[in-house]
Design a protein around this motif. Structure first.
Motif, PDB file in Angstrom:
ATOM      1  N   THR A 240       0.810  -1.182   0.037  1.00  0.00           N
ATOM      2  CA  THR A 240       0.128  -0.016  -0.090  1.00  0.00           C
ATOM      3  C   THR A 240       0.873   1.241   0.061  1.00  0.00           C
ATOM      4  OG1 THR A 240      -0.042  -0.092   2.569  1.00  0.00           O
ATOM      5  CG2 THR A 240      -2.070  -1.164   1.228  1.00  0.00           C
ATOM      6  N   GLY A 241       2.140   1.191   0.529  1.00  0.00           N
ATOM      7  CA  GLY A 241       2.799   2.315   0.683  1.00  0.00           C
ATOM      8  C   GLY A 241       3.387   2.762  -0.746  1.00  0.00           C
ATOM      9  N   THR A 242       4.016   1.652  -1.426  1.00  0.00           N
ATOM     10  CA  THR A 242       4.589   2.099  -2.825  1.00  0.00           C
ATOM     11  C   THR A 242       3.401   2.603  -3.671  1.00  0.00           C
ATOM     12  OG1 THR A 242       4.359  -0.445  -3.192  1.00  0.00           O
ATOM     13  CG2 THR A 242       6.556   0.547  -2.954  1.00  0.00           C
ATOM     14  N   ARG A 243       1.886   1.890  -3.677  1.00  0.00           N
ATOM     15  CA  ARG A 243       1.107   2.303  -4.441  1.00  0.00           C
ATOM     16  C   ARG A 243       0.784   3.790  -3.816  1.00  0.00           C
ATOM     17  NH1 ARG A 243      -4.422   1.088  -1.440  1.00  0.00           N
ATOM     18  NH2 ARG A 243      -3.359   2.410  -0.361  1.00  0.00           N
ATOM     19  N   ASP A 244       0.862   4.241  -2.731  1.00  0.00           N
ATOM     20  CA  ASP A 244       0.561   5.653  -2.464  1.00  0.00           C
ATOM     21  C   ASP A 244       1.698   6.557  -2.907  1.00  0.00           C
ATOM     22  OD1 ASP A 244      -1.656   4.637  -0.904  1.00  0.00           O
ATOM     23  OD2 ASP A 244      -0.911   5.076   0.993  1.00  0.00           O
ATOM     24  N   LEU A 245       2.817   6.019  -3.063  1.00  0.00           N
ATOM     25  CA  LEU A 245       3.780   6.961  -3.548  1.00  0.00           C
ATOM     26  C   LEU A 245       3.615   7.235  -4.898  1.00  0.00           C
ATOM     27  CD1 LEU A 245       7.326   5.681  -2.159  1.00  0.00           C
ATOM     28  CD2 LEU A 245       6.342   7.894  -1.957  1.00  0.00           C
ATOM     29  N   LEU A 246       2.876   6.297  -5.642  1.00  0.00           N
ATOM     30  CA  LEU A 246       2.799   6.369  -7.252  1.00  0.00           C
ATOM     31  C   LEU A 246       1.451   7.298  -7.197  1.00  0.00           C
ATOM     32  CD1 LEU A 246       3.665   5.011  -9.473  1.00  0.00           C
ATOM     33  CD2 LEU A 246       1.941   3.208  -9.270  1.00  0.00           C
ATOM     34  N   GLU A 247       0.668   7.171  -6.140  1.00  0.00           N
ATOM     35  CA  GLU A 247      -0.715   7.895  -6.483  1.00  0.00           C
ATOM     36  C   GLU A 247      -0.568   9.440  -6.192  1.00  0.00           C
ATOM     37  OE1 GLU A 247      -4.052   6.076  -4.432  1.00  0.00           O
ATOM     38  OE2 GLU A 247      -4.303   4.902  -5.986  1.00  0.00           O
ATOM     39  N   ILE A 248       0.381   9.856  -5.067  1.00  0.00           N
ATOM     40  CA  ILE A 248       0.404  11.163  -4.514  1.00  0.00           C
ATOM     41  C   ILE A 248       1.323  11.854  -5.361  1.00  0.00           C
ATOM     42  CG2 ILE A 248       1.485  12.597  -2.783  1.00  0.00           C
ATOM     43  CD1 ILE A 248       1.027  10.172  -0.705  1.00  0.00           C
ATOM     44  N   PRO A 249       0.530  13.030  -6.180  1.00  0.00           N
ATOM     45  CA  PRO A 249       1.165  13.960  -7.056  1.00  0.00           C
ATOM     46  C   PRO A 249       2.514  14.739  -6.441  1.00  0.00           C
ATOM     47  CG  PRO A 249      -0.767  14.889  -6.509  1.00  0.00           C
ATOM     48  CD  PRO A 249      -0.599  13.484  -5.801  1.00  0.00           C
ATOM     49  N   LEU A 250       3.364  15.145  -7.110  1.00  0.00           N
ATOM     50  CA  LEU A 250       4.430  15.897  -6.805  1.00  0.00           C
ATOM     51  C   LEU A 250       3.893  17.609  -6.552  1.00  0.00           C
ATOM     52  CD1 LEU A 250       7.106  15.229  -9.333  1.00  0.00           C
ATOM     53  CD2 LEU A 250       7.510  14.865  -6.930  1.00  0.00           C
ATOM     54  N   SER A 251       4.245  18.574  -5.723  1.00  0.00           N
ATOM     55  CA  SER A 251       3.536  19.503  -5.360  1.00  0.00           C
ATOM     56  C   SER A 251       2.890  20.338  -6.425  1.00  0.00           C
ATOM     57  CB  SER A 251       4.192  20.071  -4.150  1.00  0.00           C
ATOM     58  OG  SER A 251       5.568  20.382  -4.598  1.00  0.00           O
ATOM     59  N   TRP A 252       3.957  20.501  -7.291  1.00  0.00           N
ATOM     60  CA  TRP A 252       3.724  21.316  -8.608  1.00  0.00           C
ATOM     61  C   TRP A 252       2.705  20.908  -9.636  1.00  0.00           C
ATOM     62  CZ3 TRP A 252       4.647  19.608 -13.546  1.00  0.00           C
ATOM     63  CH2 TRP A 252       5.667  18.425 -13.646  1.00  0.00           C
ATOM     64  N   GLN A 253       2.236  19.490  -9.110  1.00  0.00           N
ATOM     65  CA  GLN A 253       1.357  19.002 -10.278  1.00  0.00           C
ATOM     66  C   GLN A 253      -0.145  18.738  -9.439  1.00  0.00           C
ATOM     67  OE1 GLN A 253       3.054  15.107 -10.650  1.00  0.00           O
ATOM     68  NE2 GLN A 253       4.452  15.805 -12.346  1.00  0.00           N
ATOM     69  N   GLU A 254      -0.252  19.047  -8.076  1.00  0.00           N
ATOM     70  CA  GLU A 254      -1.435  18.914  -7.212  1.00  0.00           C
ATOM     71  C   GLU A 254      -2.567  19.572  -7.838  1.00  0.00           C
ATOM     72  OE1 GLU A 254      -0.440  20.056  -3.460  1.00  0.00           O
ATOM     73  OE2 GLU A 254       0.225  18.268  -2.940  1.00  0.00           O
ATOM     74  N   SER A 255      -2.338  20.958  -8.342  1.00  0.00           N
ATOM     75  CA  SER A 255      -3.387  21.759  -8.777  1.00  0.00           C
ATOM     76  C   SER A 255      -4.038  21.027  -9.921  1.00  0.00           C
ATOM     77  CB  SER A 255      -3.212  23.146  -8.889  1.00  0.00           C
ATOM     78  OG  SER A 255      -1.978  23.217  -9.801  1.00  0.00           O
ATOM     79  N   HIS A 256      -3.434  20.348 -10.838  1.00  0.00           N
ATOM     80  CA  HIS A 256      -4.032  19.667 -11.912  1.00  0.00           C
ATOM     81  C   HIS A 256      -4.744  18.606 -11.716  1.00  0.00           C
ATOM     82  CE1 HIS A 256      -2.936  22.341 -15.382  1.00  0.00           C
ATOM     83  NE2 HIS A 256      -1.600  22.476 -14.885  1.00  0.00           N
ATOM     84  N   LEU A 257      -3.839  17.658 -10.969  1.00  0.00           N
ATOM     85  CA  LEU A 257      -4.349  16.285 -10.477  1.00  0.00           C
ATOM     86  C   LEU A 257      -5.456  16.207  -9.719  1.00  0.00           C
ATOM     87  CD1 LEU A 257      -0.812  14.392 -10.778  1.00  0.00           C
ATOM     88  CD2 LEU A 257      -2.683  14.686 -12.472  1.00  0.00           C
ATOM     89  N   TYR A 258      -5.595  17.381  -8.754  1.00  0.00           N
ATOM     90  CA  TYR A 258      -6.587  16.852  -7.845  1.00  0.00           C
ATOM     91  C   TYR A 258      -8.042  17.481  -8.476  1.00  0.00           C
ATOM     92  CZ  TYR A 258      -3.700  15.477  -4.332  1.00  0.00           C
ATOM     93  OH  TYR A 258      -2.821  14.585  -3.622  1.00  0.00           O
ATOM     94  N   GLN A 259      -7.908  17.940  -9.802  1.00  0.00           N
ATOM     95  CA  GLN A 259      -9.138  18.157 -10.585  1.00  0.00           C
ATOM     96  C   GLN A 259      -9.825  16.894 -11.195  1.00  0.00           C
ATOM     97  OE1 GLN A 259      -8.393  21.371 -13.463  1.00  0.00           O
ATOM     98  NE2 GLN A 259      -7.452  22.745 -12.211  1.00  0.00           N
ATOM     99  N   CYS A 260      -9.101  16.000 -11.267  1.00  0.00           N
ATOM    100  CA  CYS A 260      -9.281  14.681 -11.760  1.00  0.00           C
ATOM    101  C   CYS A 260     -10.444  14.119 -10.786  1.00  0.00           C
ATOM    102  CB  CYS A 260      -8.192  13.656 -11.964  1.00  0.00           C
ATOM    103  SG  CYS A 260      -6.875  14.336 -13.118  1.00  0.00           S
ATOM    104  N   ASP A 261     -11.503  13.244 -11.596  1.00  0.00           N
ATOM    105  CA  ASP A 261     -12.319  12.514 -11.020  1.00  0.00           C
ATOM    106  C   ASP A 261     -11.750  11.140 -10.709  1.00  0.00           C
ATOM    107  OD1 ASP A 261     -14.492  10.752 -10.240  1.00  0.00           O
ATOM    108  OD2 ASP A 261     -15.876  11.513 -11.748  1.00  0.00           O
ATOM    109  N   PHE A 262     -11.244  10.639  -9.480  1.00  0.00           N
ATOM    110  CA  PHE A 262     -10.539   9.639  -9.333  1.00  0.00           C
ATOM    111  C   PHE A 262     -11.274   8.320  -9.357  1.00  0.00           C
ATOM    112  CE2 PHE A 262      -6.128  10.512  -8.098  1.00  0.00           C
ATOM    113  CZ  PHE A 262      -6.397  11.992  -7.813  1.00  0.00           C
ATOM    114  N   ALA A 263     -12.729   8.562  -8.849  1.00  0.00           N
ATOM    115  CA  ALA A 263     -13.658   7.250  -8.875  1.00  0.00           C
ATOM    116  C   ALA A 263     -13.895   6.876 -10.469  1.00  0.00           C
ATOM    117  CB  ALA A 263     -15.155   7.661  -8.587  1.00  0.00           C
TER     118      ALA A 263
END
Ligand code: HEM
Ligand code: HEM
Length: 231
Positions: free
Chosen positions: A203-226
Protein backbone atom coordinates in the motif's frame (compact mmCIF):
# COMPACT_ATOMS: atom_id res chain seq x y z
CA UNK A 1 11.69 18.71 -6.22
CA UNK A 2 10.19 21.06 -3.65
CA UNK A 3 11.06 20.64 0.04
CA UNK A 4 7.57 19.23 0.69
CA UNK A 5 8.16 16.43 -1.84
CA UNK A 6 11.62 15.63 -0.51
CA UNK A 7 10.29 15.46 3.06
CA UNK A 8 7.54 13.07 1.86
CA UNK A 9 10.31 10.58 1.09
CA UNK A 10 11.74 10.59 4.63
CA UNK A 11 9.16 8.14 5.98
CA UNK A 12 9.30 5.55 3.15
CA UNK A 13 13.10 5.79 2.85
CA UNK A 14 13.70 5.30 6.58
CA UNK A 15 11.20 2.44 6.73
CA UNK A 16 13.03 0.68 3.89
CA UNK A 17 16.49 1.31 5.34
CA UNK A 18 15.70 0.65 9.02
CA UNK A 19 12.47 -1.33 9.56
CA UNK A 20 12.54 -4.01 6.85
CA UNK A 21 16.17 -5.15 7.36
CA UNK A 22 15.54 -5.26 11.13
CA UNK A 23 12.34 -7.25 10.53
CA UNK A 24 14.32 -9.80 8.51
CA UNK A 25 16.82 -10.36 11.33
CA UNK A 26 14.12 -10.43 14.04
CA UNK A 27 12.17 -13.02 12.03
CA UNK A 28 15.27 -15.14 11.46
CA UNK A 29 16.11 -15.11 15.18
CA UNK A 30 12.45 -15.86 16.06
CA UNK A 31 12.51 -19.05 13.99
CA UNK A 32 15.82 -20.04 15.60
CA UNK A 33 14.49 -19.40 19.13
CA UNK A 34 11.56 -21.70 18.42
CA UNK A 35 13.68 -24.36 16.70
CA UNK A 36 16.12 -24.39 19.60
CA UNK A 37 13.42 -24.51 22.27
CA UNK A 38 11.63 -27.41 20.54
CA UNK A 39 14.93 -29.32 20.11
CA UNK A 40 15.79 -29.29 23.83
CA UNK A 41 13.13 -31.77 25.16
CA UNK A 42 13.96 -34.31 22.45
CA UNK A 43 17.50 -34.38 23.79
CA UNK A 44 19.12 -33.47 20.45
CA UNK A 45 22.04 -31.08 20.69
CA UNK A 46 20.92 -27.93 18.85
CA UNK A 47 23.56 -26.16 16.73
CA UNK A 48 21.74 -22.88 17.37
CA UNK A 49 23.56 -20.79 20.02
CA UNK A 50 21.67 -20.01 23.26
CA UNK A 51 22.06 -16.26 22.59
CA UNK A 52 19.40 -16.20 19.80
CA UNK A 53 16.64 -15.46 22.34
CA UNK A 54 18.46 -12.37 23.61
CA UNK A 55 19.26 -11.31 20.01
CA UNK A 56 15.60 -11.63 19.02
CA UNK A 57 14.41 -9.53 21.95
CA UNK A 58 17.13 -6.87 21.68
CA UNK A 59 16.50 -6.34 17.96
CA UNK A 60 12.74 -6.72 18.54
CA UNK A 61 12.92 -3.76 20.92
CA UNK A 62 14.59 -1.70 18.20
CA UNK A 63 12.03 -2.89 15.67
CA UNK A 64 9.04 -1.84 17.82
CA UNK A 65 10.52 1.59 18.49
CA UNK A 66 11.37 2.22 14.85
CA UNK A 67 7.92 1.12 13.62
CA UNK A 68 6.13 3.38 16.12
CA UNK A 69 8.57 6.26 15.50
CA UNK A 70 8.28 6.02 11.72
CA UNK A 71 4.47 5.71 11.88
CA UNK A 72 4.60 9.08 13.70
CA UNK A 73 6.83 10.47 10.91
CA UNK A 74 4.31 9.13 8.34
CA UNK A 75 1.52 10.96 10.18
CA UNK A 76 3.54 14.15 10.68
CA UNK A 77 4.06 14.90 6.97
CA UNK A 78 0.41 15.19 5.84
CA UNK A 79 -0.57 16.79 9.18
CA UNK A 80 2.04 19.53 8.88
CA UNK A 81 1.65 20.36 5.19
CA UNK A 82 -2.16 20.16 5.06
CA UNK A 83 -2.46 22.28 8.22
CA UNK A 84 -0.06 24.79 6.70
CA UNK A 85 -2.03 24.90 3.41
CA UNK A 86 -5.34 25.40 5.25
CA UNK A 87 -3.82 28.01 7.60
CA UNK A 88 -5.04 25.83 10.47
CA UNK A 89 -2.94 27.79 12.97
CA UNK A 90 -5.21 30.82 12.41
CA UNK A 91 -8.46 28.86 12.03
CA UNK A 92 -8.04 26.29 14.81
CA UNK A 93 -5.09 27.18 17.05
CA UNK A 94 -6.35 24.91 19.83
CA UNK A 95 -6.42 21.80 17.63
CA UNK A 96 -2.98 22.57 16.19
CA UNK A 97 -1.54 22.93 19.73
CA UNK A 98 -3.29 19.70 20.72
CA UNK A 99 -1.74 17.83 17.77
CA UNK A 100 1.76 19.11 18.62
CA UNK A 101 1.23 18.13 22.28
CA UNK A 102 0.06 14.66 21.18
CA UNK A 103 3.25 14.08 19.17
CA UNK A 104 5.37 15.01 22.20
CA UNK A 105 3.18 12.99 24.61
CA UNK A 106 3.21 9.88 22.37
CA UNK A 107 7.01 9.98 22.02
CA UNK A 108 7.31 10.46 25.81
CA UNK A 109 4.92 7.55 26.50
CA UNK A 110 6.98 5.30 24.19
CA UNK A 111 10.17 6.34 26.00
CA UNK A 112 8.54 5.52 29.38
CA UNK A 113 7.30 2.17 28.02
CA UNK A 114 10.93 1.23 27.29
CA UNK A 115 11.88 2.09 30.89
CA UNK A 116 8.84 0.68 32.73
CA UNK A 117 9.30 -2.60 34.62
CA UNK A 118 6.14 -3.00 36.70
CA UNK A 119 3.16 -4.59 34.94
CA UNK A 120 0.75 -1.68 35.65
CA UNK A 121 3.14 0.95 34.29
CA UNK A 122 3.87 -1.10 31.19
CA UNK A 123 0.11 -1.37 30.56
CA UNK A 124 -0.40 2.36 31.18
CA UNK A 125 2.40 3.51 28.85
CA UNK A 126 1.47 0.96 26.17
CA UNK A 127 -2.10 2.29 26.27
CA UNK A 128 -0.94 5.92 26.13
CA UNK A 129 1.43 5.27 23.19
CA UNK A 130 -1.30 3.42 21.29
CA UNK A 131 -3.89 6.10 22.05
CA UNK A 132 -1.49 8.79 20.83
CA UNK A 133 -1.15 7.12 17.44
CA UNK A 134 -4.90 6.55 17.10
CA UNK A 135 -5.76 10.15 18.10
CA UNK A 136 -3.20 11.60 15.66
CA UNK A 137 -4.48 9.28 12.93
CA UNK A 138 -8.04 10.44 13.59
CA UNK A 139 -7.24 14.03 12.51
CA UNK A 140 -9.07 15.14 9.34
CA UNK A 141 -5.76 15.75 7.50
CA UNK A 142 -5.01 12.00 7.41
CA UNK A 143 -6.20 10.17 4.30
CA UNK A 144 -7.47 6.92 5.80
CA UNK A 145 -9.11 5.41 2.70
CA UNK A 146 -12.13 4.46 4.85
CA UNK A 147 -14.14 3.19 1.87
CA UNK A 148 -11.33 0.72 1.08
CA UNK A 149 -10.13 -0.02 4.62
CA UNK A 150 -8.89 -3.47 3.52
CA UNK A 151 -6.30 -1.77 1.27
CA UNK A 152 -5.55 1.18 3.54
CA UNK A 153 -1.95 2.08 4.38
CA UNK A 154 -3.27 3.93 7.42
CA UNK A 155 -5.24 1.06 9.00
CA UNK A 156 -2.54 -1.57 8.39
CA UNK A 157 0.15 0.83 9.64
CA UNK A 158 -1.67 1.67 12.86
CA UNK A 159 -2.48 -2.01 13.43
CA UNK A 160 1.18 -3.00 12.92
CA UNK A 161 2.36 -0.24 15.27
CA UNK A 162 -0.15 -1.30 17.95
CA UNK A 163 1.00 -4.93 17.69
CA UNK A 164 4.63 -3.81 18.12
CA UNK A 165 3.59 -1.89 21.25
CA UNK A 166 1.91 -5.04 22.62
CA UNK A 167 5.12 -7.07 21.99
CA UNK A 168 7.22 -4.44 23.73
CA UNK A 169 4.90 -4.35 26.73
CA UNK A 170 4.67 -8.14 27.20
CA UNK A 171 8.32 -9.27 27.03
CA UNK A 172 8.36 -10.22 30.73
CA UNK A 173 5.07 -12.15 30.46
CA UNK A 174 6.52 -14.30 27.65
CA UNK A 175 9.47 -15.26 29.86
CA UNK A 176 7.49 -15.77 33.07
CA UNK A 177 4.57 -17.82 31.71
CA UNK A 178 5.47 -21.49 32.29
CA UNK A 179 2.45 -22.66 30.29
CA UNK A 180 3.61 -20.73 27.21
CA UNK A 181 0.24 -19.01 26.69
CA UNK A 182 1.90 -15.59 26.21
CA UNK A 183 4.48 -17.18 23.92
CA UNK A 184 1.74 -18.65 21.74
CA UNK A 185 -0.20 -15.38 21.75
CA UNK A 186 3.03 -13.56 20.80
CA UNK A 187 3.54 -15.86 17.81
CA UNK A 188 -0.07 -15.44 16.61
CA UNK A 189 -0.06 -11.64 16.98
CA UNK A 190 3.30 -11.21 15.29
CA UNK A 191 2.40 -13.53 12.42
CA UNK A 192 -0.51 -11.16 11.81
CA UNK A 193 1.91 -8.21 12.17
CA UNK A 194 4.11 -9.79 9.48
CA UNK A 195 1.14 -9.78 7.09
CA UNK A 196 0.53 -6.11 7.94
CA UNK A 197 4.19 -5.32 7.16
CA UNK A 198 3.79 -6.97 3.75
CA UNK A 199 0.58 -4.95 3.34
CA UNK A 200 2.49 -1.77 4.21
CA UNK A 201 5.03 -2.44 1.47
CA UNK A 202 2.23 -2.89 -1.08
CA UNK A 203 0.00 0.00 0.00
CA UNK A 204 2.94 2.36 0.68
CA UNK A 205 4.45 1.96 -2.78
CA UNK A 206 0.95 2.33 -4.31
CA UNK A 207 0.46 5.58 -2.33
CA UNK A 208 3.82 6.90 -3.55
CA UNK A 209 2.59 6.29 -7.08
CA UNK A 210 -0.74 8.04 -6.42
CA UNK A 211 0.43 11.13 -4.48
CA UNK A 212 1.33 13.86 -7.02
CA UNK A 213 4.42 16.08 -6.82
CA UNK A 214 3.45 19.42 -5.25
CA UNK A 215 3.64 21.36 -8.56
CA UNK A 216 1.26 18.85 -10.19
CA UNK A 217 -1.32 18.91 -7.36
CA UNK A 218 -3.55 21.72 -8.67
CA UNK A 219 -3.96 19.87 -11.99
CA UNK A 220 -4.28 16.32 -10.72
CA UNK A 221 -6.74 17.04 -7.91
CA UNK A 222 -9.23 18.24 -10.54
CA UNK A 223 -9.41 14.66 -11.79
CA UNK A 224 -12.36 12.43 -10.97
CA UNK A 225 -10.57 9.55 -9.26
CA UNK A 226 -13.67 7.33 -9.06
CA UNK A 227 -14.35 7.43 -12.80
CA UNK A 228 -10.66 7.81 -13.69
CA UNK A 229 -11.07 10.86 -15.93
CA UNK A 230 -9.25 14.21 -15.91
CA UNK A 231 -10.42 17.51 -17.38
C1 HEM B 1 7.33 -9.71 13.38
C2 HEM B 1 7.95 -9.74 14.49
C3 HEM B 1 8.09 -10.94 15.43
C4 HEM B 1 7.87 -12.27 15.22
C5 HEM B 1 7.39 -12.96 13.94
C6 HEM B 1 8.18 -12.95 16.46
C7 HEM B 1 8.09 -14.31 16.67
C8 HEM B 1 8.59 -14.97 17.75
C9 HEM B 1 8.76 -16.39 17.85
C10 HEM B 1 8.38 -17.43 16.76
C11 HEM B 1 9.32 -16.67 19.06
C12 HEM B 1 9.72 -18.04 19.60
C13 HEM B 1 8.59 -18.63 20.34
C14 HEM B 1 8.91 -20.02 20.82
O1 HEM B 1 9.84 -20.16 21.62
O2 HEM B 1 8.21 -20.91 20.41
C15 HEM B 1 9.48 -15.39 19.75
C16 HEM B 1 10.00 -15.26 21.01
C17 HEM B 1 10.07 -14.05 21.68
N1 HEM B 1 9.78 -12.80 21.18
FE1 HEM B 1 9.19 -12.41 19.29
N2 HEM B 1 8.54 -12.03 17.40
C18 HEM B 1 8.51 -10.79 16.80
C19 HEM B 1 8.79 -9.57 17.38
C20 HEM B 1 9.12 -9.41 18.71
C21 HEM B 1 9.27 -8.14 19.35
C22 HEM B 1 9.07 -6.79 18.65
C23 HEM B 1 9.57 -8.38 20.67
C24 HEM B 1 9.84 -7.43 21.78
C25 HEM B 1 9.91 -6.16 21.68
C26 HEM B 1 9.60 -9.83 20.85
C27 HEM B 1 9.83 -10.49 22.04
C28 HEM B 1 9.98 -11.86 22.16
C29 HEM B 1 10.38 -12.55 23.38
C30 HEM B 1 10.67 -11.89 24.73
C31 HEM B 1 10.47 -13.91 23.07
C32 HEM B 1 10.95 -15.04 24.00
C33 HEM B 1 12.42 -15.25 23.70
C34 HEM B 1 13.07 -16.41 24.43
O3 HEM B 1 12.42 -17.40 24.71
O4 HEM B 1 14.28 -16.30 24.69
N3 HEM B 1 9.33 -10.41 19.63
N4 HEM B 1 9.04 -14.39 18.93
C1 HEM C 1 6.60 -0.54 8.86
C2 HEM C 1 5.91 -0.22 7.84
C3 HEM C 1 5.13 1.06 7.73
C4 HEM C 1 4.34 1.68 8.66
C5 HEM C 1 4.03 1.23 10.09
C6 HEM C 1 3.81 2.88 8.03
C7 HEM C 1 2.93 3.77 8.63
C8 HEM C 1 2.41 4.89 8.03
C9 HEM C 1 1.42 5.76 8.61
C10 HEM C 1 0.76 5.53 9.98
C11 HEM C 1 1.17 6.76 7.72
C12 HEM C 1 0.20 7.93 7.90
C13 HEM C 1 -1.17 7.58 7.34
C14 HEM C 1 -1.26 7.67 5.84
O1 HEM C 1 -1.07 8.76 5.28
O2 HEM C 1 -1.53 6.62 5.20
C15 HEM C 1 2.00 6.53 6.56
C16 HEM C 1 2.03 7.33 5.44
C17 HEM C 1 2.71 7.03 4.28
N1 HEM C 1 3.54 5.94 4.09
FE1 HEM C 1 3.93 4.47 5.40
N2 HEM C 1 4.28 2.95 6.73
C18 HEM C 1 5.11 1.87 6.51
C19 HEM C 1 5.78 1.55 5.34
C20 HEM C 1 5.77 2.32 4.19
C21 HEM C 1 6.44 1.97 2.95
C22 HEM C 1 7.28 0.70 2.72
C23 HEM C 1 6.20 2.98 2.07
C24 HEM C 1 6.62 3.14 0.63
C25 HEM C 1 7.68 2.63 0.10
C26 HEM C 1 5.36 3.96 2.74
C27 HEM C 1 4.86 5.12 2.17
C28 HEM C 1 4.02 6.01 2.78
C29 HEM C 1 3.48 7.19 2.12
C30 HEM C 1 3.75 7.63 0.69
C31 HEM C 1 2.67 7.83 3.07
C32 HEM C 1 1.85 9.13 2.89
C33 HEM C 1 2.61 10.28 3.46
C34 HEM C 1 1.99 11.60 3.05
O3 HEM C 1 0.77 11.66 2.88
O4 HEM C 1 2.74 12.53 2.94
N3 HEM C 1 5.14 3.53 4.03
N4 HEM C 1 2.73 5.37 6.77
Amino acid sequence: MALKDILALVHPALVIVVVYPLLGIVLNRALQVRQRRLAIPSGTQSKIPPTVGADHVQLGRWLSGSVVGLALVGLAHPLFFKMQANQAWHQEPLRVSFVVAMFVATAAALFCLYRAREKTWRAVFALLTGMGIVVLGAQPEIFRRDDQWYASHYYYGVAAALLMIVSLATIQEIYQDRQHRWRRLHIVLNTVALLFFVGQALTGTRDLLEIPLSWQESHLYQCDFANQVCP
